[in-house]
Design a protein around this motif. Structure first.
Motif, short mmCIF file in Angstrom:
data_model
loop_
_atom_site.label_atom_id
_atom_site.label_comp_id
_atom_site.label_asym_id
_atom_site.label_seq_id
_atom_site.Cartn_x
_atom_site.Cartn_y
_atom_site.Cartn_z
N GLY A 59 -5.18 -14.07 -15.25
CA GLY A 59 -5.83 -15.07 -14.43
C GLY A 59 -6.85 -14.52 -13.44
N LYS A 60 -7.08 -13.22 -13.46
CA LYS A 60 -8.05 -12.61 -12.53
C LYS A 60 -9.32 -12.26 -13.29
CE LYS A 60 -5.07 -12.46 -9.12
NZ LYS A 60 -5.20 -13.16 -7.87
N ASP A 61 -10.42 -12.18 -12.55
CA ASP A 61 -11.71 -11.91 -13.19
C ASP A 61 -12.25 -10.54 -12.80
OD1 ASP A 61 -12.25 -12.48 -10.55
OD2 ASP A 61 -13.99 -13.74 -10.98
N TYR A 62 -11.35 -9.58 -12.62
CA TYR A 62 -11.76 -8.23 -12.25
C TYR A 62 -10.83 -7.19 -12.87
CZ TYR A 62 -8.06 -8.99 -8.79
OH TYR A 62 -6.87 -9.30 -8.18
N VAL A 63 -11.34 -5.95 -12.89
CA VAL A 63 -10.51 -4.80 -13.29
C VAL A 63 -9.82 -4.30 -12.03
CG1 VAL A 63 -10.55 -2.43 -14.16
CG2 VAL A 63 -12.03 -4.17 -15.20
N ASP A 64 -8.53 -4.11 -12.12
CA ASP A 64 -7.72 -3.62 -11.01
C ASP A 64 -7.58 -2.10 -11.17
OD1 ASP A 64 -6.18 -4.44 -8.70
OD2 ASP A 64 -4.38 -3.88 -9.82
N VAL A 65 -8.24 -1.35 -10.30
CA VAL A 65 -8.14 0.12 -10.30
C VAL A 65 -7.09 0.45 -9.25
CG1 VAL A 65 -9.37 2.30 -10.02
CG2 VAL A 65 -10.58 0.29 -10.92
N ALA A 66 -5.86 0.67 -9.70
CA ALA A 66 -4.71 0.73 -8.80
C ALA A 66 -4.27 2.17 -8.52
CB ALA A 66 -3.56 -0.05 -9.42
N PHE A 67 -4.14 2.47 -7.24
CA PHE A 67 -3.69 3.79 -6.80
C PHE A 67 -2.21 3.69 -6.43
CE2 PHE A 67 -8.16 4.21 -6.60
CZ PHE A 67 -8.44 5.56 -6.72
N VAL A 68 -1.38 4.46 -7.10
CA VAL A 68 0.07 4.39 -6.92
C VAL A 68 0.45 4.65 -5.46
CG1 VAL A 68 2.26 5.49 -7.55
CG2 VAL A 68 0.58 4.93 -9.32
N GLN A 69 -0.17 5.63 -4.82
CA GLN A 69 0.15 5.92 -3.41
C GLN A 69 -0.91 5.34 -2.47
OE1 GLN A 69 0.93 10.14 -2.93
NE2 GLN A 69 2.93 9.92 -3.86
N GLY A 70 -1.49 4.23 -2.87
CA GLY A 70 -2.58 3.60 -2.13
C GLY A 70 -2.26 3.25 -0.69
N VAL A 71 -1.00 2.91 -0.41
CA VAL A 71 -0.62 2.54 0.95
C VAL A 71 -0.90 3.69 1.93
CG1 VAL A 71 1.82 3.22 0.79
CG2 VAL A 71 1.15 1.37 2.33
N LEU A 72 -0.85 4.92 1.44
CA LEU A 72 -1.12 6.08 2.28
C LEU A 72 -2.62 6.37 2.44
CD1 LEU A 72 1.63 8.48 0.84
CD2 LEU A 72 1.78 6.99 2.85
N LEU A 73 -3.43 5.68 1.65
CA LEU A 73 -4.88 5.95 1.63
C LEU A 73 -5.71 4.80 2.21
CD1 LEU A 73 -4.85 7.29 -2.02
CD2 LEU A 73 -5.41 8.68 -0.02
N GLU A 74 -5.10 3.64 2.44
CA GLU A 74 -5.88 2.45 2.77
C GLU A 74 -6.59 2.51 4.13
OE1 GLU A 74 -3.50 -1.12 2.72
OE2 GLU A 74 -1.89 -0.18 3.84
N LYS A 75 -6.06 3.26 5.09
CA LYS A 75 -6.75 3.37 6.38
C LYS A 75 -8.04 4.18 6.23
CE LYS A 75 -3.25 2.61 9.84
NZ LYS A 75 -1.86 2.85 9.56
N GLN A 76 -7.95 5.28 5.48
CA GLN A 76 -9.11 6.15 5.27
C GLN A 76 -10.13 5.52 4.31
OE1 GLN A 76 -7.94 10.06 3.97
NE2 GLN A 76 -10.02 10.82 3.90
N PHE A 77 -9.62 4.71 3.38
CA PHE A 77 -10.48 4.07 2.38
C PHE A 77 -10.23 2.56 2.39
CE2 PHE A 77 -9.85 8.42 0.97
CZ PHE A 77 -11.14 8.82 0.66
N PRO A 78 -10.90 1.84 3.30
CA PRO A 78 -10.66 0.39 3.44
C PRO A 78 -11.02 -0.43 2.20
CG PRO A 78 -12.30 1.17 5.03
CD PRO A 78 -11.83 2.36 4.29
N VAL A 79 -11.69 0.19 1.23
CA VAL A 79 -12.00 -0.51 -0.03
C VAL A 79 -10.71 -0.85 -0.78
CG1 VAL A 79 -12.31 1.59 -1.42
CG2 VAL A 79 -13.55 -0.51 -2.03
N LEU A 80 -9.63 -0.13 -0.49
CA LEU A 80 -8.34 -0.38 -1.15
C LEU A 80 -7.71 -1.64 -0.57
CD1 LEU A 80 -6.91 3.24 -1.26
CD2 LEU A 80 -7.68 1.88 -3.21
N LYS A 81 -7.33 -2.54 -1.45
CA LYS A 81 -6.75 -3.82 -1.03
C LYS A 81 -5.29 -3.92 -1.48
CE LYS A 81 -10.77 -5.27 0.37
NZ LYS A 81 -11.16 -4.58 1.57
N ASN A 82 -4.53 -4.69 -0.71
CA ASN A 82 -3.15 -4.99 -1.09
C ASN A 82 -3.17 -6.33 -1.82
OD1 ASN A 82 -0.45 -5.31 -1.41
ND2 ASN A 82 0.04 -5.48 0.75
#
Length: 126
Positions: A59-82
């Protein structure tokens, strides 16, 4: 043909082009990364630990490029979404190839790789 190659070739456009581009950036940036086909999607592992996976959520219209440990990277890389209220995984949603900031993505790949290499395990939240 490898299952991961079949997966990419079976995607509709623009997803196929986006995924193939992201794949080439990952493989060229991190030559030590291992591409695997797990859970019916492409995963990119450092050692035996998963670092990234590519997916198209229903149901989504995008490719999800998912980082397994993304929660640890989201402050440094705000492009990462939850997206989808995931506890640990954070992702970049790409509707077009142009949506990917190449330089920032390469920096993110290096940081994620460094983080994973010092982690005891990739999945640390239940």
């Amino acid at each position: 043909m490898k299952p991961v190659d079949e997966y990419f070739l079976n995607q509709k456009e623009p997803f196929q082009s986006i995924m193939l581009y992201v794949r080439s950036v990952i493989l060229n940036t991190l030559p030590e990364i291992e591409e695997r086909y797990s859970y019916k999607i492409p995963f990119y592992n450092i050692g035996k630990k998963p670092m990234i996976y590519l997916n198209i959520l229903k149901g989504k219209d995008y490719v999800d490029v998912a980082f397994v440990q993304g929660v640890l990277l989201e402050k440094q890389f705000p492009v990462l979404k939850n997206d989808n209220k995931r506890k640990q995984v954070r992702s970049i949603q790409l509707k077009t190839i142009e949506d990917l900031d190449h330089e920032n993505f390469v920096a993110l790949l290096h940081e994620a790789s460094n983080l994973l290499s010092v982690s005891k395990k990739a999945w640390f939240l239940d």
